[in-house]
Motif scaffolding. Structure first.
Motif, PDB file in Angstrom:
ATOM      1  N   VAL A  38     139.715  93.493  73.765  1.00 11.24           N
ATOM      2  CA  VAL A  38     140.247  93.752  75.515  1.00 11.24           C
ATOM      3  C   VAL A  38     140.066  91.484  75.002  1.00 11.24           C
ATOM      4  CG1 VAL A  38     139.388  93.017  77.583  1.00 11.24           C
ATOM      5  CG2 VAL A  38     139.327  95.601  76.696  1.00 11.24           C
ATOM      6  N   ASN A  39     140.687  91.039  75.863  1.00  9.81           N
ATOM      7  CA  ASN A  39     140.659  89.142  75.384  1.00  9.81           C
ATOM      8  C   ASN A  39     140.764  88.896  74.326  1.00  9.81           C
ATOM      9  OD1 ASN A  39     140.015  87.239  76.275  1.00  9.81           O
ATOM     10  ND2 ASN A  39     138.227  86.655  76.943  1.00  9.81           N
ATOM     11  N   VAL A  40     141.957  89.536  73.853  1.00  7.02           N
ATOM     12  CA  VAL A  40     142.396  88.683  72.645  1.00  7.02           C
ATOM     13  C   VAL A  40     143.462  87.486  72.529  1.00  7.02           C
ATOM     14  CG1 VAL A  40     144.355  89.913  70.779  1.00  7.02           C
ATOM     15  CG2 VAL A  40     142.431  91.579  71.881  1.00  7.02           C
ATOM     16  N   VAL A  41     143.094  86.627  72.167  1.00  4.92           N
ATOM     17  CA  VAL A  41     143.863  85.607  71.990  1.00  4.92           C
ATOM     18  C   VAL A  41     144.456  85.351  70.641  1.00  4.92           C
ATOM     19  CG1 VAL A  41     142.641  84.286  74.227  1.00  4.92           C
ATOM     20  CG2 VAL A  41     141.797  84.567  71.524  1.00  4.92           C
ATOM     21  N   LYS A  42     145.395  84.156  71.052  1.00  2.00           N
ATOM     22  CA  LYS A  42     146.146  83.858  69.647  1.00  2.00           C
ATOM     23  C   LYS A  42     145.974  82.324  68.940  1.00  2.00           C
ATOM     24  CE  LYS A  42     149.954  86.641  69.542  1.00  2.00           C
ATOM     25  NZ  LYS A  42     150.047  87.230  68.407  1.00  2.00           N
ATOM     26  N   LYS A  43     144.702  82.306  67.660  1.00  2.00           N
ATOM     27  CA  LYS A  43     144.168  81.045  66.972  1.00  2.00           C
ATOM     28  C   LYS A  43     144.777  80.209  66.095  1.00  2.00           C
ATOM     29  CE  LYS A  43     139.776  79.642  66.543  1.00  2.00           C
ATOM     30  NZ  LYS A  43     139.869  78.468  66.704  1.00  2.00           N
ATOM     31  N   HIS A  44     145.020  79.148  66.028  1.00  2.00           N
ATOM     32  CA  HIS A  44     146.086  78.897  64.820  1.00  2.00           C
ATOM     33  C   HIS A  44     144.444  77.790  64.652  1.00  2.00           C
ATOM     34  CE1 HIS A  44     149.484  77.724  67.361  1.00  2.00           C
ATOM     35  NE2 HIS A  44     148.977  78.115  68.214  1.00  2.00           N
ATOM     36  N   VAL A  45     144.521  78.346  62.832  1.00  2.00           N
ATOM     37  CA  VAL A  45     143.757  78.450  61.739  1.00  2.00           C
ATOM     38  C   VAL A  45     144.327  78.172  60.693  1.00  2.00           C
ATOM     39  CG1 VAL A  45     142.514  80.395  62.632  1.00  2.00           C
ATOM     40  CG2 VAL A  45     143.952  80.650  60.567  1.00  2.00           C
ATOM     41  N   ARG A  46     143.858  77.024  60.239  1.00  2.00           N
ATOM     42  CA  ARG A  46     144.177  76.153  59.368  1.00  2.00           C
ATOM     43  C   ARG A  46     143.616  76.577  57.657  1.00  2.00           C
ATOM     44  NH1 ARG A  46     142.869  69.798  60.338  1.00  2.00           N
ATOM     45  NH2 ARG A  46     143.727  69.665  57.982  1.00  2.00           N
ATOM     46  N   PRO A  47     144.768  76.544  56.563  1.00  2.00           N
ATOM     47  CA  PRO A  47     144.293  76.938  55.373  1.00  2.00           C
ATOM     48  C   PRO A  47     143.440  76.003  54.911  1.00  2.00           C
ATOM     49  CG  PRO A  47     145.836  75.563  55.195  1.00  2.00           C
ATOM     50  CD  PRO A  47     145.935  75.603  56.522  1.00  2.00           C
ATOM     51  N   ASN A  48     142.630  77.058  54.413  1.00  2.00           N
ATOM     52  CA  ASN A  48     140.903  76.672  53.171  1.00  2.00           C
ATOM     53  C   ASN A  48     140.646  77.423  51.826  1.00  2.00           C
ATOM     54  OD1 ASN A  48     138.127  75.623  51.851  1.00  2.00           O
ATOM     55  ND2 ASN A  48     137.476  76.543  54.248  1.00  2.00           N
ATOM     56  N   PRO A  49     141.306  76.233  51.074  1.00  2.00           N
ATOM     57  CA  PRO A  49     141.731  76.831  49.857  1.00  2.00           C
ATOM     58  C   PRO A  49     140.055  76.561  48.681  1.00  2.00           C
ATOM     59  CG  PRO A  49     142.685  74.701  49.775  1.00  2.00           C
ATOM     60  CD  PRO A  49     142.003  75.277  51.052  1.00  2.00           C
ATOM     61  N   LEU A  50     139.236  76.797  49.488  1.00  2.00           N
ATOM     62  CA  LEU A  50     137.961  76.812  48.883  1.00  2.00           C
ATOM     63  C   LEU A  50     137.444  78.590  49.654  1.00  2.00           C
ATOM     64  CD1 LEU A  50     136.295  73.318  49.555  1.00  2.00           C
ATOM     65  CD2 LEU A  50     136.838  74.340  47.309  1.00  2.00           C
ATOM     66  N   LYS A  51     137.472  78.544  50.318  1.00  2.00           N
ATOM     67  CA  LYS A  51     137.635  79.853  50.798  1.00  2.00           C
ATOM     68  C   LYS A  51     138.296  80.891  50.607  1.00  2.00           C
ATOM     69  CE  LYS A  51     134.680  78.616  54.547  1.00  2.00           C
ATOM     70  NZ  LYS A  51     133.837  78.565  55.821  1.00  2.00           N
ATOM     71  N   GLY A  52     139.886  80.591  50.206  1.00  2.00           N
ATOM     72  CA  GLY A  52     140.248  81.408  49.924  1.00  2.00           C
ATOM     73  C   GLY A  52     140.876  82.231  51.043  1.00  2.00           C
ATOM     74  N   THR A  53     141.192  81.386  52.301  1.00  2.00           N
ATOM     75  CA  THR A  53     142.330  81.262  53.555  1.00  2.00           C
ATOM     76  C   THR A  53     143.597  80.756  53.307  1.00  2.00           C
ATOM     77  OG1 THR A  53     141.283  80.106  54.484  1.00  2.00           O
ATOM     78  CG2 THR A  53     139.546  82.564  54.808  1.00  2.00           C
ATOM     79  N   THR A  54     144.080  81.683  53.964  1.00  2.00           N
ATOM     80  CA  THR A  54     145.313  81.439  54.259  1.00  2.00           C
ATOM     81  C   THR A  54     145.683  80.695  55.698  1.00  2.00           C
ATOM     82  OG1 THR A  54     146.437  83.357  55.036  1.00  2.00           O
ATOM     83  CG2 THR A  54     146.770  82.424  52.530  1.00  2.00           C
ATOM     84  N   GLY A  55     145.979  79.790  56.038  1.00  2.00           N
ATOM     85  CA  GLY A  55     146.636  79.120  57.787  1.00  2.00           C
ATOM     86  C   GLY A  55     147.681  80.276  58.120  1.00  2.00           C
ATOM     87  N   GLY A  56     148.121  79.931  59.662  1.00  2.00           N
ATOM     88  CA  GLY A  56     148.576  80.444  60.459  1.00  2.00           C
ATOM     89  C   GLY A  56     148.398  81.274  61.791  1.00  2.00           C
ATOM     90  N   ILE A  57     148.648  82.227  62.183  1.00  3.54           N
ATOM     91  CA  ILE A  57     148.215  82.518  63.386  1.00  3.54           C
ATOM     92  C   ILE A  57     147.421  83.775  64.117  1.00  3.54           C
ATOM     93  CG2 ILE A  57     148.750  82.533  66.481  1.00  3.54           C
ATOM     94  CD1 ILE A  57     151.250  80.888  65.211  1.00  3.54           C
TER      95      ILE A  57
END
Length: 105
Positions: A38-57
């Protein structure tokens, strides 16, 4: 005593997701809670190489105000209000207002 707790099955009464059902996964503060799906939204996230996360929606579940949800009564299949009943041994329990049955937590 909070009338809606983590793990309760709730149904949304108003807003974009009206009629949807889900389980409460988190209480953010006194008034807001997070309900699965419920109340799910699309969030744009930036990649963070230090945490190992990829960017995207990504899809993110946002909090909803507790006044916009009601607890789901499986016996009737509809939304219900919550009351507090004092037992003989002094213990407080939550009950459905329509039937008086105890809410299994």
């Amino acid at each position: 005593m909070n009338k809606i707790r983590k793990g309760d099955e709730v149904i949304v009464l108003t807003g974009r997701d009206k009629g949807k059902r889900g389980a409460v996964s988190l209480r953010v503060d006194e008034d807001h809670l997070v309900v699965d799906g419920v109340n799910v939204v699309k969030k744009h996230v930036r990649p963070n190489p230090l945490k190992g996360t990829t960017g995207g929606i990504v899809d993110k579940t946002m909090p909803i105000h507790q006044s916009n949800v009601a607890i789901f009564n499986p016996a009737t299949g509809k939304a219900d209000r919550v009351g507090i009943k004092l037992l003989a041994d002094g213990k407080k329990v939550r009950v459905f207002k329509s039937s008086g049955d105890e809410i299994k937590a």
